[in-house]
Design an enzyme around this catalytic site. Structure first.
Site, PDB file in Angstrom:
ATOM      1  N   LYS A  10       1.131  -1.208   0.179  1.00 54.57           N
ATOM      2  CA  LYS A  10       0.017  -0.417  -0.271  1.00 54.57           C
ATOM      3  C   LYS A  10       0.712   1.720   0.403  1.00 54.57           C
ATOM      4  O   LYS A  10       2.053   1.247   0.570  1.00 54.57           O
ATOM      5  CB  LYS A  10      -0.843  -0.300   1.363  1.00 54.57           C
ATOM      6  CG  LYS A  10      -1.838  -0.970   1.080  1.00 54.57           C
ATOM      7  CD  LYS A  10      -2.899  -1.070   0.046  1.00 54.57           C
ATOM      8  CE  LYS A  10      -4.194  -2.034  -0.025  1.00 54.57           C
ATOM      9  NZ  LYS A  10      -4.343  -2.366  -0.955  1.00 54.57           N
ATOM     10  N   CYS A  11      -0.273   2.365  -0.956  1.00 60.26           N
ATOM     11  CA  CYS A  11       1.254   3.437  -0.625  1.00 60.26           C
ATOM     12  C   CYS A  11       1.509   3.681   0.756  1.00 60.26           C
ATOM     13  O   CYS A  11       0.966   3.633   1.985  1.00 60.26           O
ATOM     14  CB  CYS A  11      -0.066   4.837  -0.766  1.00 60.26           C
ATOM     15  SG  CYS A  11       0.700   6.208  -1.392  1.00 60.26           S
ATOM     16  N   PRO A  12       3.163   4.666   0.719  1.00 61.91           N
ATOM     17  CA  PRO A  12       3.323   5.036  -0.401  1.00 61.91           C
ATOM     18  C   PRO A  12       4.777   4.072  -0.705  1.00 61.91           C
ATOM     19  O   PRO A  12       5.801   3.972  -1.253  1.00 61.91           O
ATOM     20  CB  PRO A  12       4.362   5.521   0.201  1.00 61.91           C
ATOM     21  CG  PRO A  12       4.312   5.819   1.840  1.00 61.91           C
ATOM     22  CD  PRO A  12       3.017   4.886   2.542  1.00 61.91           C
ATOM     23  N   ASP A  37      -2.032  -1.702  -5.851  1.00 59.02           N
ATOM     24  CA  ASP A  37      -2.306  -0.311  -4.863  1.00 59.02           C
ATOM     25  C   ASP A  37      -2.542   0.502  -5.784  1.00 59.02           C
ATOM     26  O   ASP A  37      -2.513   1.234  -7.025  1.00 59.02           O
ATOM     27  CB  ASP A  37      -1.002   0.775  -3.853  1.00 59.02           C
ATOM     28  CG  ASP A  37      -1.612   1.647  -3.083  1.00 59.02           C
ATOM     29  OD1 ASP A  37      -2.652   1.667  -3.188  1.00 59.02           O
ATOM     30  OD2 ASP A  37      -0.493   2.085  -3.081  1.00 59.02           O
ATOM     31  N   ASP A  43       1.007   8.116  -8.379  1.00 60.85           N
ATOM     32  CA  ASP A  43       2.208   8.294  -7.128  1.00 60.85           C
ATOM     33  C   ASP A  43       3.407   8.160  -8.730  1.00 60.85           C
ATOM     34  O   ASP A  43       4.639   8.953  -8.491  1.00 60.85           O
ATOM     35  CB  ASP A  43       2.612   6.944  -6.128  1.00 60.85           C
ATOM     36  CG  ASP A  43       1.398   7.421  -5.372  1.00 60.85           C
ATOM     37  OD1 ASP A  43       0.861   8.499  -5.070  1.00 60.85           O
ATOM     38  OD2 ASP A  43       1.331   7.172  -4.345  1.00 60.85           O
TER      39      ASP A  43
END
Length: 72
Positions: A10-12, A37, A43
């Site tokens: 998951k982010c980041p 994600d 991103d």
């Protein structure tokens, strides 16, 4: 070509691991990133634009996003 499987992160983390992978590549090398994600769709292209590297391709197959990046 190197491949990096970041599915399930998951982010980041996908962006951070992509940045680290790019830092370790020689100029002209290509890495293919696979992740799940949804934020990676924003991103990773942003990271590539900031670093000056080239996003050669991006694709979505179901919930898997794939990016092909060439190191500058």
């Amino acid at each position: 070509m190197d491949r990096l499987d970041l599915r399930g992160l998951k982010c980041p983390l996908p962006a951070l691991k992509t940045k680290k992978a790019l830092a370790g590549l020689a100029a002209g090398s290509v890495v293919e990133i696979a992740c799940t994600d949804p934020m990676a769709a924003i991103d990773i292209p942003h990271l590539v634009a900031e670093s000056g590297d080239a996003l050669e391709a991006s694709d979505r197959a179901g919930d898997v996003l794939t990016f092909r990046i060439r190191k500058r």
